[in-house]
Motif scaffolding. Sequence first.
Motif, PDB file in Angstrom:
ATOM      1  N   TRP A  38       0.806  -1.215   0.000  1.00 51.34           N
ATOM      2  CA  TRP A  38       0.000   0.000   0.000  1.00 51.34           C
ATOM      3  C   TRP A  38       0.841   1.270   0.000  1.00 51.34           C
ATOM      4  O   TRP A  38       0.294   2.374  -0.144  1.00 51.34           O
ATOM      5  CB  TRP A  38      -0.928  -0.012   1.213  1.00 51.34           C
ATOM      6  CG  TRP A  38      -1.935  -1.106   1.162  1.00 51.34           C
ATOM      7  CD1 TRP A  38      -1.805  -2.358   1.674  1.00 51.34           C
ATOM      8  CD2 TRP A  38      -3.222  -1.067   0.528  1.00 51.34           C
ATOM      9  NE1 TRP A  38      -2.928  -3.106   1.418  1.00 51.34           N
ATOM     10  CE2 TRP A  38      -3.825  -2.331   0.720  1.00 51.34           C
ATOM     11  CE3 TRP A  38      -3.934  -0.091  -0.162  1.00 51.34           C
ATOM     12  CZ2 TRP A  38      -5.084  -2.646   0.244  1.00 51.34           C
ATOM     13  CZ3 TRP A  38      -5.198  -0.391  -0.636  1.00 51.34           C
ATOM     14  CH2 TRP A  38      -5.761  -1.652  -0.437  1.00 51.34           C
ATOM     15  N   ASN A  90       0.301   6.782   1.077  1.00 50.44           N
ATOM     16  CA  ASN A  90       0.273   5.794   2.155  1.00 50.44           C
ATOM     17  C   ASN A  90       1.691   5.346   2.513  1.00 50.44           C
ATOM     18  O   ASN A  90       2.571   5.270   1.643  1.00 50.44           O
ATOM     19  CB  ASN A  90      -0.517   4.550   1.729  1.00 50.44           C
ATOM     20  CG  ASN A  90      -2.001   4.793   1.660  1.00 50.44           C
ATOM     21  OD1 ASN A  90      -2.568   5.529   2.452  1.00 50.44           O
ATOM     22  ND2 ASN A  90      -2.661   4.161   0.695  1.00 50.44           N
ATOM     23  N   GLN A  92       3.209   1.944   4.540  1.00 46.38           N
ATOM     24  CA  GLN A  92       2.850   0.665   5.151  1.00 46.38           C
ATOM     25  C   GLN A  92       3.980   0.183   6.042  1.00 46.38           C
ATOM     26  O   GLN A  92       5.148   0.134   5.626  1.00 46.38           O
ATOM     27  CB  GLN A  92       2.544  -0.389   4.090  1.00 46.38           C
ATOM     28  CG  GLN A  92       2.121  -1.727   4.698  1.00 46.38           C
ATOM     29  CD  GLN A  92       1.572  -2.708   3.683  1.00 46.38           C
ATOM     30  OE1 GLN A  92       1.473  -2.386   2.494  1.00 46.38           O
ATOM     31  NE2 GLN A  92       1.232  -3.902   4.134  1.00 46.38           N
ATOM     32  N   THR A 146      -4.277  -4.045   7.297  1.00 46.28           N
ATOM     33  CA  THR A 146      -4.494  -4.863   6.107  1.00 46.28           C
ATOM     34  C   THR A 146      -4.921  -6.274   6.493  1.00 46.28           C
ATOM     35  O   THR A 146      -4.497  -6.826   7.510  1.00 46.28           O
ATOM     36  CB  THR A 146      -3.221  -4.948   5.251  1.00 46.28           C
ATOM     37  OG1 THR A 146      -2.177  -5.571   6.003  1.00 46.28           O
ATOM     38  CG2 THR A 146      -2.783  -3.560   4.815  1.00 46.28           C
ATOM     39  N   SER A 205      -7.305  -0.327  -6.905  1.00 42.84           N
ATOM     40  CA  SER A 205      -8.129  -0.712  -5.763  1.00 42.84           C
ATOM     41  C   SER A 205      -9.445   0.044  -5.806  1.00 42.84           C
ATOM     42  O   SER A 205      -9.570   1.092  -6.445  1.00 42.84           O
ATOM     43  CB  SER A 205      -7.393  -0.436  -4.442  1.00 42.84           C
ATOM     44  OG  SER A 205      -7.097   0.944  -4.313  1.00 42.84           O
ATOM     45  N   ARG A 250      -2.522   3.409  -7.791  1.00 44.77           N
ATOM     46  CA  ARG A 250      -1.219   3.694  -7.188  1.00 44.77           C
ATOM     47  C   ARG A 250      -0.178   3.870  -8.273  1.00 44.77           C
ATOM     48  O   ARG A 250      -0.042   3.031  -9.174  1.00 44.77           O
ATOM     49  CB  ARG A 250      -0.820   2.572  -6.214  1.00 44.77           C
ATOM     50  CG  ARG A 250      -1.494   2.705  -4.865  1.00 44.77           C
ATOM     51  CD  ARG A 250      -1.174   1.548  -3.941  1.00 44.77           C
ATOM     52  NE  ARG A 250      -1.792   0.314  -4.376  1.00 44.77           N
ATOM     53  CZ  ARG A 250      -3.079   0.034  -4.186  1.00 44.77           C
ATOM     54  NH1 ARG A 250      -3.856   0.914  -3.593  1.00 44.77           N
ATOM     55  NH2 ARG A 250      -3.571  -1.103  -4.589  1.00 44.77           N
TER      56      ARG A 250
END
Length: 253
Positions: A38, A90, A92, A146, A205, A250
């Motif tokens: 992500w 983002n 992660q 997640t 997504s 993304r």
Amino acid sequence: MRVIFASTLAILMSTAAQSADLSYKDEIRPAQEAPLGWTGLYVGVHGDYAAGRNEWRDFSDPLYPWYVVPGIDTKYDIDGALAGGQIGYNWQINRTVIGVEADAAWADIDGQGKGGAFGGSCLQSSDPCTTKIDALGTIAGRVGVTFDHALLYAKGGVAWAHAKYTAGYTVPLDPGYNYSGKEEETRWGWTVGAGLEYAFTSNLSAKVEYNYVDLGDDRVKIFYPTESTFAASGKSDETLHVVKIGLNYRLGR
């Protein structure tokens, strides 16, 4: 000597066959997708539906500051559709995702209404007050966890909207006493929400999200034509419940 030569030839042929078989398997092995993650910059689009309420209270006349009527004057529902885009980033860390996102949308959220005073009025005038929000946006932080391809997250931050208002008085039997006024403003408030995003690939997504938006209780002043001897002012308290459906892409994956 012939036996040694035959044995050596058999070994070489077997090795070559095995190498050819491995090369063939490597050629037909499907290409692996980029690992799912992500982290990174993304952009997207969304379509929304919003429903809420506009409450007017604490009437006063800007031309006569001493004339004040405290309490609720009028309240009515507002609703409508939105469409816009978003950009965010983002980070992660293991299963935790932290991010920031800004979105903005064209909006068609409106409504109108009158209170019970004077046999039906809004801000001391006979016509219903109207509200129209034509743009809405948020700037918010996100934090989530997640689960395989899914991201469950909460968000919170600031919200803004561009809103327009009208009020007036209509006397059907005497048009000379008819008047109306309007005002518009960009107002700020806050938002909290939660959502679920699902990654179909390492780039694409989709999400579904709920936002509660509180745009505060700004005092709005509505002035009528210059020949009028009074004006209207009230605190406009606006809240919205917004459901969003969107797609994110993304970049750089």
